[in-house]
Design an enzyme around this catalytic site. Structure first.
Site, PDB file in Angstrom:
ATOM      1  N   GLU A 198     -21.298   2.312 -23.282  1.00 30.84           N
ATOM      2  CA  GLU A 198     -20.624   1.829 -21.992  1.00 30.84           C
ATOM      3  C   GLU A 198     -21.378   0.669 -21.341  1.00 30.84           C
ATOM      4  O   GLU A 198     -22.834   1.009 -21.725  1.00 30.84           O
ATOM      5  CB  GLU A 198     -21.093   3.397 -20.965  1.00 30.84           C
ATOM      6  CG  GLU A 198     -20.708   3.712 -20.214  1.00 30.84           C
ATOM      7  CD  GLU A 198     -20.720   5.026 -18.824  1.00 30.84           C
ATOM      8  OE1 GLU A 198     -20.959   4.629 -18.402  1.00 30.84           O
ATOM      9  OE2 GLU A 198     -20.646   5.654 -20.248  1.00 30.84           O
ATOM     10  N   GLU A 203     -20.736   0.437  -9.890  1.00 31.72           N
ATOM     11  CA  GLU A 203     -21.045   2.386  -9.633  1.00 31.72           C
ATOM     12  C   GLU A 203     -22.335   1.822  -8.654  1.00 31.72           C
ATOM     13  O   GLU A 203     -23.253   1.388  -8.212  1.00 31.72           O
ATOM     14  CB  GLU A 203     -21.703   1.909 -11.136  1.00 31.72           C
ATOM     15  CG  GLU A 203     -21.879   3.560 -10.891  1.00 31.72           C
ATOM     16  CD  GLU A 203     -22.844   4.440 -11.831  1.00 31.72           C
ATOM     17  OE1 GLU A 203     -22.704   5.548 -12.036  1.00 31.72           O
ATOM     18  OE2 GLU A 203     -22.863   3.197 -12.891  1.00 31.72           O
TER      19      GLU A 203
END
Length: 382
Positions: A198, A203
């Site tokens: 990932e 974020e």
């Protein structure tokens, strides 16, 4: 014979007649010329000589081992992959009114235990949670429901095309922020997580006052405690998903890389390069986007962009085996990890509990939306 006619040897005490000397060397001199054994012959060494010799040998071996180990450690410490220049060719463009046609909508409760209901494409269009024009595409959280007791409605999209390498340009005009929000733009293979890795490109959580965080999450065998060239701050170096509550190996960007600070300057472009040598992410504010990105007639060249914001080199991480079949995902989660007391209350000073706040304060999510100008992907041709 008188005393003067004799002299005593200073070593043997033997009397020597000077008038009639005894032929040949003295007894002592003869012994020195004809030794009984060589000191270089171990078979003739006594016990203590052998012990001293063995100790000296051991010391020499230990010193040699230390020298070799130090040399290996220093070499490894300074090891760094060759990010040689690559030529890139445009592969996919996600923009305009057809932006969302390139994505599948995830539907249902959040796999990460967030306090949301992800809505399908028809529902998102009807509720105005996703919409696109010729200039941008918007993905947002619902602000109409005043009692979302089982979770607030939101959106998670996943690109239909997958990638195992390439250059990804994310032109973002607005990023979501506010208490309870946990937004991200990331790449993974949801059907094979964490086996296929990932990559979190964008974020943040809640007010996002500390800026953007870029992170890798992997299976075992991916470590970032190596030489890195980046302007961001390393938060952790072990990328293994099963450690530190899946914190991953994150890099923190400065304040203006996300949230209100980023939105106030008109957003910017995140560029992420995925290749065997490593994974790097750059951020360019709206006023400082390189011409090879802003000019549609140019080809982006990462080798001309300077030091990356985040650098994840392949020194102790086989990039090709840890990251494959990646989809581009954009979503706005609510609560989940962002709702933990240490983050929601302590770090961001948000009120009450996250789920209570999210359920009853619809208007608090007015800034909880992404606005994308475009996504572009490139593949290396050399």
């Amino acid at each position: 014979m008188s005393y003067k006619e004799y002299r005593r040897s200073n070593r043997t005490g033997a009397f020597i007649d000077d008038a009639n000397p005894i032929p040949g060397p003295s007894p002592d001199y003869e012994r020195t010329l004809t030794p009984t054994g060589s000191r270089w012959n171990p078979s003739r060494w006594n016990r203590w000589t052998k012990i001293r010799a063995l100790a000296g040998f051991i010391v020499c071996v230990v010193v040699l081992i230390v020298i070799v180990v130090v040399a290996v450690v220093e070499t490894r410490k300074n090891a760094y992959p060759n990010y040689s220049q690559l030529s890139y060719q445009l592969q996919d463009t996600y923009e305009g009114t057809l932006f969302f046609d390139n994505f599948d909508y995830f539907t249902g409760y959040d796999p990460s235990s967030g306090f949301v209901h992800y809505v399908d494409q028809a529902g998102s269009t009807q509720m105005n949670l996703t919409y696109a024009s010729s200039t941008s595409a918007v993905l947002r959280v619902d602000t109409s429901e005043t009692d979302a007791s089982t979770g607030r409605k939101s959106v998670r999209i996943q690109s239909k095309r997958t990638y195992s390498s390439g250059l990804f340009l994310l032109d973002i005009l607005h990023t979501p922020y506010g208490c309870g929000t946990w937004p991200a733009v990331w790449l993974t293979d949801p059907s094979n997580w964490p086996l296929h890795g990932e990559i979190d490109v964008v974020e943040a959580m809640n007010q996002a006052s500390t800026g953007n965080q870029m992170t890798l999450h992997t299976t075992d065998g991916c470590d970032m405690s190596v030489k890195r060239e980046m302007t961001g701050t390393a938060l952790s170096t072990n990328c293994l998903n099963s450690t530190d509550d899946n914190a991953g190996c994150g890099v923190q960007g400065p304040e203006d890389t996300y949230g209100k600070a980023l939105n106030d300057i008109g957003g910017g472009v995140y560029a992420m390069e995925l290749r065997e040598a490593g994974i790097r992410t750059w951020f360019f504010p709206r006023a400082s986007i390189p011409s090879d990105i802003s000019n549609d007639n140019s080809t982006p060249d990462p080798s001309s962009w300077g030091t990356a914001l985040a650098d994840f080199p392949s020194t102790d991480c086989d990039i090709a085996s840890h990251f494959t079949n990646q989809s581009i995902i954009a979503n706005i989660d609510i609560c989940g990890s962002a709702g933990s007391t240490s983050v929601y209350n302590t770090l961001d000073n948000c009120p009450g509990t996250c789920t209570d706040f999210a359920a009853t304060n619809a208007s608090a999510f007015s800034n909880a939306y992404f606005e994308f100008k475009s996504f572009k992907t490139y593949q290396a041709t050399s």
